[in-house]
Design an enzyme around this catalytic site. Structure first.
Site, PDB file in Angstrom:
ATOM      1  N   GLY A  46      -2.829  -1.915  -1.878  1.00 23.15           N
ATOM      2  CA  GLY A  46      -3.103  -3.323  -2.144  1.00 23.15           C
ATOM      3  C   GLY A  46      -3.149  -4.205  -0.916  1.00 23.15           C
ATOM      4  N   HIS A  47      -2.892  -3.667   0.259  1.00 25.24           N
ATOM      5  CA  HIS A  47      -2.793  -4.484   1.489  1.00 25.24           C
ATOM      6  C   HIS A  47      -3.572  -3.840   2.617  1.00 25.24           C
ATOM      7  CE1 HIS A  47      -0.833  -6.815   4.750  1.00 25.24           C
ATOM      8  NE2 HIS A  47      -0.594  -7.674   3.777  1.00 25.24           N
ATOM      9  N   PHE A  48      -4.745  -3.899   2.733  1.00 26.20           N
ATOM     10  CA  PHE A  48      -5.800  -4.351   1.830  1.00 26.20           C
ATOM     11  C   PHE A  48      -6.685  -3.153   1.543  1.00 26.20           C
ATOM     12  CE2 PHE A  48      -4.504  -7.937   4.477  1.00 26.20           C
ATOM     13  CZ  PHE A  48      -4.153  -8.873   3.527  1.00 26.20           C
ATOM     14  N   ILE A  53      -3.808  -2.662   6.343  1.00 27.95           N
ATOM     15  CA  ILE A  53      -2.930  -3.175   7.398  1.00 27.95           C
ATOM     16  C   ILE A  53      -1.494  -3.096   6.883  1.00 27.95           C
ATOM     17  CG2 ILE A  53      -2.261  -5.218   8.722  1.00 27.95           C
ATOM     18  CD1 ILE A  53      -5.168  -6.150   8.532  1.00 27.95           C
TER      19      ILE A  53
END
Length: 145
Positions: A46-48, A53
Site C-alpha cells: 500500500g505504500h505505494f 517506498i
C-alpha cells in the site's frame, strides 16, 4: 549479532522486526545494524503499489530498535526478564532520500545520554553511504512483567 541473538534482545517479530544484523556494538556508546529492505515487506502493498517506498515511520522504528538493542546490552537486561524499551520520542527528524526495495539500510545510533532508564540517541539511517534519515530518538526502559 545474527538474527537469533537479535531476537533475544528485541521482543518484536514478523512483520515488525526491523533489524536483521548487528555488525558493531560498543556498550554504552554506539551500534551499527542493518535492515535488508525486500519487496516482500507487507507495507509495500500500500505504500505505494506502483512506486514502493519504505514508510518514514518504519525507518524511525528500525533506528529505535537498534537503540533498544544497544540499551538492553549495555544494562544487561532482556525482554525475557520482563523488560521492554519504549520509543517515547523523536526530535529533529529529517528524511533525505527514499528507501526502496533492494536497499540495505544501515542503522547507526550513538548514546547522547542515559539516566534512570531514559536514553537519548543520535541516529542515522543510510543507504550506500547516502543519508536517508536522521533523528534524535528517546527510549524508556521499563519492567513490564
Amino acid at each position: 549479532m545474527d538474527i537469533n541473538e537479535i531476537r533475544e534482545y528485541l521482543p518484536h517479530r514478523y512483520p515488525f522486526l526491523l533489524v536483521d544484523r548487528v555488525t558493531e556494538i560498543t556498550l554504552g556508546e554506539t551500534i551499527v545494524a542493518y535492515k535488508n529492505v525486500s519487496i516482500n515487506e507487507p507495507f509495500f502493498n500500500g505504500h505505494f503499489p506502483h512506486h514502493p517506498i519504505m514508510p518514514g515511520v518504519l525507518i524511525i522504528e528500525a533506528m529505535a530498535q537498534a537503540c533498544g538493542i544497544l540499551g538492553f546490552k549495555t544494562v544487561n537486561k532482556l525482554p525475557a526478564d520482563g523488560y521492554v524499551y519504549y520509543l517515547v520520542g523523536s526530535d529533529n527528524v529529517r528524511f533525505k532520500r527514499p528507501v526502496m526495495p533492494g536497499d540495505q539500510l544501515r542503522l547507526e545510533a550513538n548514546v547522547i545520554r542515559g539516566k534512570r532508564g531514559i536514553w537519548k540517541f543520535a541516529c542515522r539511517a543510510t543507504v550506500d553511504g547516502e543519508l536517508a534519515c536522521e533523528a534524535e530518538i528517546i527510549c524508556a526502559e521499563r519492567k513490564v512483567a
